[in-house]
Design a protein around this motif. Structure first.
Motif, PDB file in Angstrom:
ATOM      1  N   ALA A 184      38.924  16.999 -42.066  1.00 41.28           N
ATOM      2  CA  ALA A 184      37.753  16.120 -42.087  1.00 41.28           C
ATOM      3  C   ALA A 184      37.801  15.112 -40.949  1.00 41.28           C
ATOM      4  CB  ALA A 184      37.664  15.408 -43.434  1.00 41.28           C
ATOM      5  N   LEU A 185      38.979  14.589 -40.667  1.00 41.89           N
ATOM      6  CA  LEU A 185      39.113  13.639 -39.565  1.00 41.89           C
ATOM      7  C   LEU A 185      38.813  14.314 -38.229  1.00 41.89           C
ATOM      8  CD1 LEU A 185      42.273  11.829 -40.896  1.00 41.89           C
ATOM      9  CD2 LEU A 185      40.116  10.692 -40.358  1.00 41.89           C
ATOM     10  N   ALA A 186      39.283  15.546 -38.074  1.00 45.47           N
ATOM     11  CA  ALA A 186      38.986  16.284 -36.842  1.00 45.47           C
ATOM     12  C   ALA A 186      37.490  16.535 -36.719  1.00 45.47           C
ATOM     13  CB  ALA A 186      39.759  17.604 -36.824  1.00 45.47           C
ATOM     14  N   LYS A 235      48.396   7.833 -26.283  1.00 43.68           N
ATOM     15  CA  LYS A 235      47.192   8.048 -25.499  1.00 43.68           C
ATOM     16  C   LYS A 235      45.931   7.598 -26.235  1.00 43.68           C
ATOM     17  CE  LYS A 235      48.956  11.957 -22.784  1.00 43.68           C
ATOM     18  NZ  LYS A 235      48.803  13.414 -22.495  1.00 43.68           N
ATOM     19  N   GLY A 236      46.120   7.061 -27.433  1.00 43.95           N
ATOM     20  CA  GLY A 236      44.970   6.586 -28.194  1.00 43.95           C
ATOM     21  C   GLY A 236      44.453   7.593 -29.196  1.00 43.95           C
ATOM     22  N   HIS A 295      37.993  12.790 -34.468  1.00 42.92           N
ATOM     23  CA  HIS A 295      39.335  12.309 -34.142  1.00 42.92           C
ATOM     24  C   HIS A 295      40.171  13.427 -33.522  1.00 42.92           C
ATOM     25  CE1 HIS A 295      39.193   8.372 -36.181  1.00 42.92           C
ATOM     26  NE2 HIS A 295      38.365   8.971 -37.021  1.00 42.92           N
ATOM     27  N   GLN A 296      40.909  13.082 -32.484  1.00 47.98           N
ATOM     28  CA  GLN A 296      41.943  13.967 -31.974  1.00 47.98           C
ATOM     29  C   GLN A 296      43.188  13.677 -32.807  1.00 47.98           C
ATOM     30  OE1 GLN A 296      41.447  16.310 -29.490  1.00 47.98           O
ATOM     31  NE2 GLN A 296      39.311  15.696 -29.739  1.00 47.98           N
ATOM     32  N   ASP A 329      36.635   4.470 -37.388  1.00 46.52           N
ATOM     33  CA  ASP A 329      35.637   4.730 -36.344  1.00 46.52           C
ATOM     34  C   ASP A 329      35.786   3.752 -35.180  1.00 46.52           C
ATOM     35  OD1 ASP A 329      34.629   6.813 -37.832  1.00 46.52           O
ATOM     36  OD2 ASP A 329      32.953   5.660 -38.666  1.00 46.52           O
ATOM     37  N   ALA A 330      36.062   2.497 -35.499  1.00 48.40           N
ATOM     38  CA  ALA A 330      36.225   1.491 -34.444  1.00 48.40           C
ATOM     39  C   ALA A 330      37.467   1.777 -33.612  1.00 48.40           C
ATOM     40  CB  ALA A 330      36.316   0.093 -35.065  1.00 48.40           C
ATOM     41  N   ALA A 331      38.548   2.176 -34.258  1.00 52.77           N
ATOM     42  CA  ALA A 331      39.778   2.483 -33.523  1.00 52.77           C
ATOM     43  C   ALA A 331      39.571   3.694 -32.615  1.00 52.77           C
ATOM     44  CB  ALA A 331      40.921   2.737 -34.504  1.00 52.77           C
TER      45      ALA A 331
END
Length: 300
Positions: free
Chosen positions: A143-145, A195-196, A149-150, A118-120
């Protein structure tokens, strides 16, 4: 690297139109059934029809004999059925589109790696997610999406155009973008990471030019690419797993792998996956050739 186990199954069909038709039927026909019913149906068909014809049971048995020679014969026979059944259920899930996505959206992620993830994401720091052909990795990617998260991933194109379109569309619906494996796809994925964003990589495949690390106590040539990218782009490196639990999943983000050197970091990933597989032997893809002792002997 490839997402999920779709390409592992599709690889068996290359050049064989009858097998291609069988795979398409395996994926499409059970979709006429309710979601909860189609999962065990495709699992059964994979375990008792497709796997014996494709020689998967022999591959499972050979791999188990190589790394777990003391495993009781009764357990070996069970895994010869349970491993392809898990693969069939995974295929049924990821081809179920929004129904599968809704299921994962109701599944909370857990594990010590969540705060760092989450911090990243909040800091737009690149993230490299690593896992293996275990449980249903696309459940973890989904789940991450759903968590914001991209997340992108490479996938291995299939020679058959119809199957390739199917797998590309299936994987893209779960989370996009997906990049075809190759120089162009890898370049696009790296640009996306820088791009992060996050990228997902499965590292449990034998790579001829890979480093001979260990997996289940045996030499297993492994790509160092995930660790190398994490070091080069100061990316967070986190093992994430979608572990099957009854009708649902336990989606776990382990603690980030500390930055050191590529081989040490990648061995830590191998060790993490091995511990997960040992806890749930029937959820790993024992079908594929993670070890190639004949090649190691020839090179040694």
């Amino acid at each position: 690297m490839r997402t999920g186990g779709t390409a592992q199954v599709a690889k068996a069909q290359d050049g064989n139109p009858w097998t291609r038709r069988a795979i398409l039927a395996l994926l499409e026909v059970p979709r006429l059934l309710p979601y909860r019913m189609r999962l065990p149906v495709i699992g059964w068909l994979m375990a008792y029809v497709f796997a014996p014809l494709a020689g998967y049971r022999r591959r499972v048995r050979d791999n188990l004999h190589y790394v777990l020679p003391d495993l009781p014969e009764r357990e070996v026979r069970r895994l010869c059925r349970a491993v392809p059944a898990n693969t069939g259920r995974m295929l049924a899930e990821i081809t179920s589109g929004q129904r599968f996505i809704d299921e994962i959206a109701r599944t909370p992620m857990q594990g010590p790696g969540l705060p760092a993830l989450d911090a990243a994401r909040a800091a737009r720091r690149p993230i490299v997610i690593v896992s293996g052909h275990f449980g249903n990795f696309d459940a973890a990617r989904c789940a991450l999406a759903q968590r914001g998260h991209q997340i992108g991933a490479l996938y291995r194109p299939v020679d058959d155009p119809a199957l390739d379109r199917l797998f590309h569309d299936v994987l893209s619906r779960i989370a996009a973008p997906v990049f075809p494996r190759g120089r162009k796809g890898l370049g696009s994925m790296v640009k996306f990471l820088r791009k992060g964003n996050a990228v997902a990589i499965l590292l449990d495949q034998y790579v001829h030019e890979g480093t001979p690390l260990t997996f289940f106590g045996k030499a297993a040539r492994t790509s160092l690419s995930a660790a190398e990218m994490a070091l080069k782009y100061d990316a967070l490196l986190v093992p994430v797993y979608g572990i099957r639990r009854g009708h649902g999943f336990e989606i776990v983000a382990e603690a980030p792998v500390p930055h050191s050197d590529p081989a040490t970091m990648t061995q830590a990933i191998n060790d993490s996956l091995e511990a997960r597989v040992r806890a749930d032997l029937d959820q790993w893809l024992w079908i594929h050739r993670r070890w190639k002792p004949e090649l190691e002997a020839a090179q040694g």
